[in-house]
Enzyme design. Structure first.
Site, PDB file in Angstrom:
ATOM      1  N   LEU A   2      31.234  34.847  51.849  1.00  0.00           N
ATOM      2  CA  LEU A   2      32.490  35.501  51.121  1.00  0.00           C
ATOM      3  C   LEU A   2      33.283  36.553  51.942  1.00  0.00           C
ATOM      4  O   LEU A   2      34.377  36.799  52.091  1.00  0.00           O
ATOM      5  CB  LEU A   2      32.093  36.264  49.870  1.00  0.00           C
ATOM      6  CG  LEU A   2      32.099  35.475  48.585  1.00  0.00           C
ATOM      7  CD1 LEU A   2      31.902  36.691  47.652  1.00  0.00           C
ATOM      8  CD2 LEU A   2      33.465  35.238  48.461  1.00  0.00           C
ATOM      9  N   GLY A  18      71.564  18.996  55.808  1.00  0.00           N
ATOM     10  CA  GLY A  18      72.096  20.233  54.724  1.00  0.00           C
ATOM     11  C   GLY A  18      71.971  21.536  55.592  1.00  0.00           C
ATOM     12  O   GLY A  18      72.119  22.726  54.784  1.00  0.00           O
ATOM     13  N   ASP A  27      48.708  38.119  40.920  1.00  0.00           N
ATOM     14  CA  ASP A  27      47.392  38.441  39.983  1.00  0.00           C
ATOM     15  C   ASP A  27      47.566  38.002  38.691  1.00  0.00           C
ATOM     16  O   ASP A  27      47.277  38.949  37.806  1.00  0.00           O
ATOM     17  CB  ASP A  27      47.273  39.950  40.397  1.00  0.00           C
ATOM     18  CG  ASP A  27      45.925  40.586  40.073  1.00  0.00           C
ATOM     19  OD1 ASP A  27      45.007  39.596  39.835  1.00  0.00           O
ATOM     20  OD2 ASP A  27      45.865  41.728  39.881  1.00  0.00           O
ATOM     21  N   LYS A  58      46.608  36.953  35.110  1.00  0.00           N
ATOM     22  CA  LYS A  58      45.420  36.785  34.128  1.00  0.00           C
ATOM     23  C   LYS A  58      45.758  37.299  33.083  1.00  0.00           C
ATOM     24  O   LYS A  58      46.640  38.064  33.092  1.00  0.00           O
ATOM     25  CB  LYS A  58      44.243  37.237  35.048  1.00  0.00           C
ATOM     26  CG  LYS A  58      44.381  38.873  35.140  1.00  0.00           C
ATOM     27  CD  LYS A  58      43.181  39.337  35.974  1.00  0.00           C
ATOM     28  CE  LYS A  58      43.221  40.680  36.728  1.00  0.00           C
ATOM     29  NZ  LYS A  58      42.297  41.140  37.418  1.00  0.00           N
ATOM     30  N   ASN A 111      46.677  41.232  32.692  1.00  0.00           N
ATOM     31  CA  ASN A 111      48.021  41.681  33.148  1.00  0.00           C
ATOM     32  C   ASN A 111      49.140  41.321  32.282  1.00  0.00           C
ATOM     33  O   ASN A 111      50.273  41.449  32.771  1.00  0.00           O
ATOM     34  CB  ASN A 111      48.162  41.336  34.726  1.00  0.00           C
ATOM     35  CG  ASN A 111      47.403  42.043  35.515  1.00  0.00           C
ATOM     36  OD1 ASN A 111      46.698  43.203  35.112  1.00  0.00           O
ATOM     37  ND2 ASN A 111      47.071  41.476  36.869  1.00  0.00           N
ATOM     38  N   ASP A 164      51.450  45.105  36.508  1.00  0.00           N
ATOM     39  CA  ASP A 164      50.384  45.299  37.707  1.00  0.00           C
ATOM     40  C   ASP A 164      51.015  44.693  38.693  1.00  0.00           C
ATOM     41  O   ASP A 164      50.358  43.563  39.010  1.00  0.00           O
ATOM     42  CB  ASP A 164      49.044  44.736  37.043  1.00  0.00           C
ATOM     43  CG  ASP A 164      47.928  45.490  37.829  1.00  0.00           C
ATOM     44  OD1 ASP A 164      48.256  46.168  38.932  1.00  0.00           O
ATOM     45  OD2 ASP A 164      46.739  45.658  37.407  1.00  0.00           O
ATOM     46  N   THR A 174      42.350  37.332  41.991  1.00  0.00           N
ATOM     47  CA  THR A 174      41.134  36.961  40.990  1.00  0.00           C
ATOM     48  C   THR A 174      40.534  35.619  41.243  1.00  0.00           C
ATOM     49  O   THR A 174      41.143  34.496  41.093  1.00  0.00           O
ATOM     50  CB  THR A 174      41.274  37.125  39.533  1.00  0.00           C
ATOM     51  OG1 THR A 174      42.020  38.430  39.387  1.00  0.00           O
ATOM     52  CG2 THR A 174      40.087  37.146  38.694  1.00  0.00           C
TER      53      THR A 174
END
Ligand code: ATP
Ligand code: MG
Length: 509
Positions: free
Chosen positions: A72, A192, A389, A391, A394, A407, A424
């Site tokens: 991690l 373009g 973030d 979730k 929030n 948040d 998260t």
């Protein structure tokens, strides 16, 4: 699940990759905040020890030759989850997060150098200096298209420039094909490019004729934010002073019009709204209007190294002006705390409402709230702000039950890609885990995860350990079991994630 704020902690100089470890040495200590190294075991055995409350530390397993631990730490900063102690004399290989991330970043710099070769062939980009081309190359994002898809229509307002790097497209003018463009590994085509100069209508339609096609794309707004208007670069010419310094800063929105009008001493306290990680949020009144006053303890901000996040939160929130996002009206600097004067949302947290009223699985509700989030993201993305973030915690509700995103601690203005892994774990997109750079598209991934969670009552890639979550995320939505009550949205969600895979959902990017 704890959030990973993607803190940039100072990391000591890299040790030699191979290390001898004496029996009894603790390489990792549970709860340790110095969590920067990942280890691979070349020889010997390590015990995994976890403290179990009153029972004290217990050995729950072991890791021997060929095994690894601490992975991690390569992704983001998080306190260590277990103690790892050498059972006998061991040899390990070590890598730290900073080096690991630098190696990944190098590969994207190498990629950008390749892209510069394409940019060199574009005539209207000739006035760009080498470092400007490199900055532009780094901001190019890859888009995928499927057969028959229209990349843009004749007559529509042009806003992006494309380099075709895979596949074949047909150029159609007034209903007739005038030419075909094809890309091969040796030769890219582009189209373009006039859109970088002005928003003139497209003078042809570009349609994919191969099974799939890939482009590198940059839109005018991103271009202007990195280098300033191309028109000016052309007048300046290749020899003039580099524009990289004077990049356009995104403007504050009109919602900041209240700045300087409301002083803190004139606020009347009405009651407590809630408690956040850094302090209380109070309901206050001023001149007949109510506001939410959020306090952030300075000591706590310093202790947790969140200065940058708080600054981001302020800078980003000032730029926003959407009925789907909590507005920031004012900030104050107190002796102990910083304060945000915010638009109040008096209906409480969406998550609490879902739990209290048992709304999980009701697709009418899910559609309504997800639509609100899509509107919020559309606004953020139009300003090149990535949220990162999403979730249920929030999302707040107004007294009328409308949704407001809150948040902005992890939000950031991004042109092209950004690299810090944060958010998260349950909501991480695969590219966030890969640490190879992510774009605004990660927000659309989180919309899919939220939809699933609102329907199923739990997120789709749920697991006890973050590493297991990441394995499931990498396997994709196709491997997830959907609860029977959500069968109706299964196909929608699979399509959403598939669309995202081919880049079609990036209508704002
Ligand atoms: P964490 O990091 O733990 O999520 P935080 O420091 O980000 O906490 P917030 O989530 O912004 O803090 O706020 C904490 C609580 O205060 C919220 O859960 C909500 O109940 C309440 N609150 C925050 N902002 C508002 C607002 N604008 N209107 C009404 N209530 C609010
Ligand atoms: Mg919060």
């Amino acid at each position: 699940m704890a959030k990973c704020k993607g803190l940039e902690q100072p990391i000591p100089a890299a040790p030699a990759p191979e290390e001898e470890v004496k029996a009894g040495t603790q390489l990792i200590t549970e709860g340790d905040l110095n969590a920067d190294y990942f280890y691979v075991v070349q020889s010997g055995t390590f015990n995994i020890i976890i403290s179990r409350g009153e029972e004290g530390p217990q050995t729950v397993g072991s890791i021997s030759e060929g095994g690894s631990f601490g992975e991690l730490a390569l992704l983001y900063f998080a306190p260590r989850a277990a103690t790892i102690q050498a059972k006998d004399a061991c040899v390990v290989w070590v890598i730290d997060r900073k080096n690991f991330k630098e190696i990944l970043a190098q590969s994207s710099t190498a990629m950008a150098s390749e892209y510069v070769k394409y940019l060199d062939k574009v005539e209207i980009l000739q006035p760009l200096q080498d470092e400007e081309k490199m900055a532009l190359a780094k901001a190019l994002t890859e888009m995928s298209f499927s057969k028959n898809e229209v990349i843009f229509q004749q007559g529509e307002k042009g806003d992006a420039f494309y380099i075709l790097i895979e596949g074949q497209v047909s150029v159609v003018k007034d209903g007739r094909e005038v030419t075909k463009l094809a890309a091969s590994p040796e030769k890219a085509s582009f189209f373009g490019e006039k859109a970088l100069l002005s928003h003139e209508p497209r003078n042809a339609t570009l349609q994919v004729i191969s099974d799939s096609a890939k482009t590198l794309t940059v839109d005018k707004m991103s271009f202007d934010m990195i280098l300033g208007p191309l028109e000016e670069l052309r007048t300046r010419g290749k020899q003039g002073k580099s524009k990289l310094e004077g990049r356009a800063k995104p403007a504050a929105s009109s919602s900041s019009r209240k700045f300087g009008l409301i002083t803190r001493k004139d606020l009347r306290r009405v009651g407590l709204l809630g408690c956040g990680g850094f302090g209380a949020v109070e309901l206050v009144e001023h001149g007949g209007d109510t506001y939410a006053l959020k306090a952030l303890s300075k000591g706590y901000i310093m202790k947790s190294g969140m200065q940058q996040n708080v600054l981001n939160e302020k800078n980003v929130q000032i730029m926003c002006d959407s009925p789907f996002i909590i507005k920031l009206y004012e900030t104050y600097n107190g002796t102990q705390s910083l304060y945000f004067l915010l638009e109040p949302a008096l209906g409480g947290e969406l998550y609490a409402t879902y739990n209290k009223k048992g709304l999980f699985g009701k697709d009418g509700h899910a559609k309504f709230y997800v639509a609100g989030v899509v509107n919020a993201f559309q606004h953020l993305h139009s300003k090149k702000i990535i949220f990162r973030d999403l979730k249920p915690e929030n999302l707040l509700l107004t007294e009328l039950g409308h949704i407001k995103l809150t948040d902005m601690g992890l939000a950031k203005v991004v042109v092209g890609k950004t690299y810090t892994t944060c958010g998260t774990p349950d909501y991480f997109a695969p590219e966030m885990i890969a640490s190879a750079g992510h774009t605004l598209a990660v927000d659309w991934w989180t919309v899919g995860v939220l939809t699933f969670e609102l329907m199923a009552g739990h997120p789709p890639f749920e697991s006890a350990h973050p590493m297991q979550i990441y394995q499931k995320v990498n396997k994709g939505i196709g491997k997830v079991n959907f609860p029977p009550k959500c069968k109706g949205v299964v196909e929608d969600l699979r399509t959403h994630h598939q669309l995202r895979e081919v880049g079609l959902d990036q209508w704002n990017a």
